[in-house]
Design a protein around this motif. Structure first.
Motif, short mmCIF file in Angstrom:
data_model
loop_
_atom_site.label_atom_id
_atom_site.label_comp_id
_atom_site.label_asym_id
_atom_site.label_seq_id
_atom_site.Cartn_x
_atom_site.Cartn_y
_atom_site.Cartn_z
N PHE A 50 -13.45 12.36 6.23
CA PHE A 50 -13.14 13.04 4.58
C PHE A 50 -11.24 13.10 5.30
N TYR A 51 -10.72 12.95 4.35
CA TYR A 51 -9.38 12.51 4.92
C TYR A 51 -8.57 13.71 4.15
N ALA A 52 -7.08 13.78 4.81
CA ALA A 52 -6.34 14.37 3.83
C ALA A 52 -4.84 14.40 4.61
N ASN A 53 -3.31 14.56 3.51
CA ASN A 53 -2.03 14.32 3.96
C ASN A 53 -1.10 15.58 3.55
N ALA A 54 -1.51 16.48 4.73
CA ALA A 54 -1.04 17.79 5.01
C ALA A 54 0.01 17.91 6.00
N LYS A 55 0.70 19.29 6.20
CA LYS A 55 1.14 19.83 7.03
C LYS A 55 0.60 20.61 7.61
N TRP A 56 0.34 20.19 8.81
CA TRP A 56 -0.65 20.85 9.52
C TRP A 56 -0.57 21.34 11.00
N TYR A 57 0.87 22.24 11.11
CA TYR A 57 0.86 22.05 12.44
C TYR A 57 -0.12 23.24 13.72
N ASN A 58 -0.72 23.73 13.03
CA ASN A 58 -1.67 24.52 14.11
C ASN A 58 -3.45 23.90 14.15
N TRP A 59 -3.18 22.49 13.81
CA TRP A 59 -4.63 21.52 13.55
C TRP A 59 -6.08 22.35 14.93
N LYS A 60 -4.61 22.12 16.29
CA LYS A 60 -5.22 22.21 17.76
C LYS A 60 -6.14 23.31 17.34
N LYS A 61 -5.37 24.69 17.03
CA LYS A 61 -6.45 25.79 17.22
C LYS A 61 -7.52 25.87 15.78
N ASP A 62 -6.83 25.67 14.75
CA ASP A 62 -7.93 25.67 13.71
C ASP A 62 -8.80 25.30 14.31
N MET A 63 -8.55 23.65 14.47
CA MET A 63 -10.32 23.09 15.03
C MET A 63 -10.84 23.97 16.24
N SER A 64 -9.82 24.48 17.26
CA SER A 64 -10.83 24.63 17.64
C SER A 64 -11.66 26.12 17.45
N GLU A 65 -10.96 27.03 16.30
CA GLU A 65 -11.63 28.49 15.75
C GLU A 65 -12.75 27.97 15.09
N ILE A 66 -12.70 26.83 14.19
CA ILE A 66 -14.23 26.21 13.49
C ILE A 66 -15.02 25.55 13.96
N SER A 67 -14.41 24.97 15.04
CA SER A 67 -15.80 24.24 15.81
C SER A 67 -16.57 25.62 16.88
N GLU A 68 -15.94 26.77 17.20
CA GLU A 68 -16.99 27.28 17.88
C GLU A 68 -17.29 27.93 17.24
N LEU A 69 -16.92 28.12 15.48
CA LEU A 69 -18.00 28.82 14.04
C LEU A 69 -19.26 27.86 14.09
#
Length: 79
Positions: A50-69
């Motif tokens: 999937f692709y996105a063009n975004a302002k995603w400053y918390n990508w590291k935190k978000d992906m860490s949380e999603i990966s844990e889920l």
């Protein structure tokens, strides 16, 4: 002010993602306001990149949380 980044998200699983798991993944990205050009959970079931063009400053935190889920899914994020 900020800048947009082109993100590419891939998911690798040993088995296909079912509708329930797709809905949960969809909800987690929706909560974080990240639009990866999947409009429905079914889109997640049909594609694996999937692709996105975004302002995603918390990508590291978000992906860490999603990966844990979803420990059964390997997420690969490029941007």
């Amino acid at each position: 002010m900020g800048y947009y980044t082109d993100f590419e998200l891939s998911m690798n699983t040993k088995k296909e993602i079912d509708k329930e798991a797709a809905q949960k993944i969809f909800n987690e990205f929706s909560k974080r306001k990240i639009d990866f050009f999947f409009n429905t959970p079914e889109d997640i079931m049909d594609d694996d990149t999937f692709y996105a063009n975004a302002k995603w400053y918390n990508w590291k935190k978000d992906m860490s949380e999603i990966s844990e889920l979803f420990p059964e899914i390997e997420f690969f994020l490029c941007g």
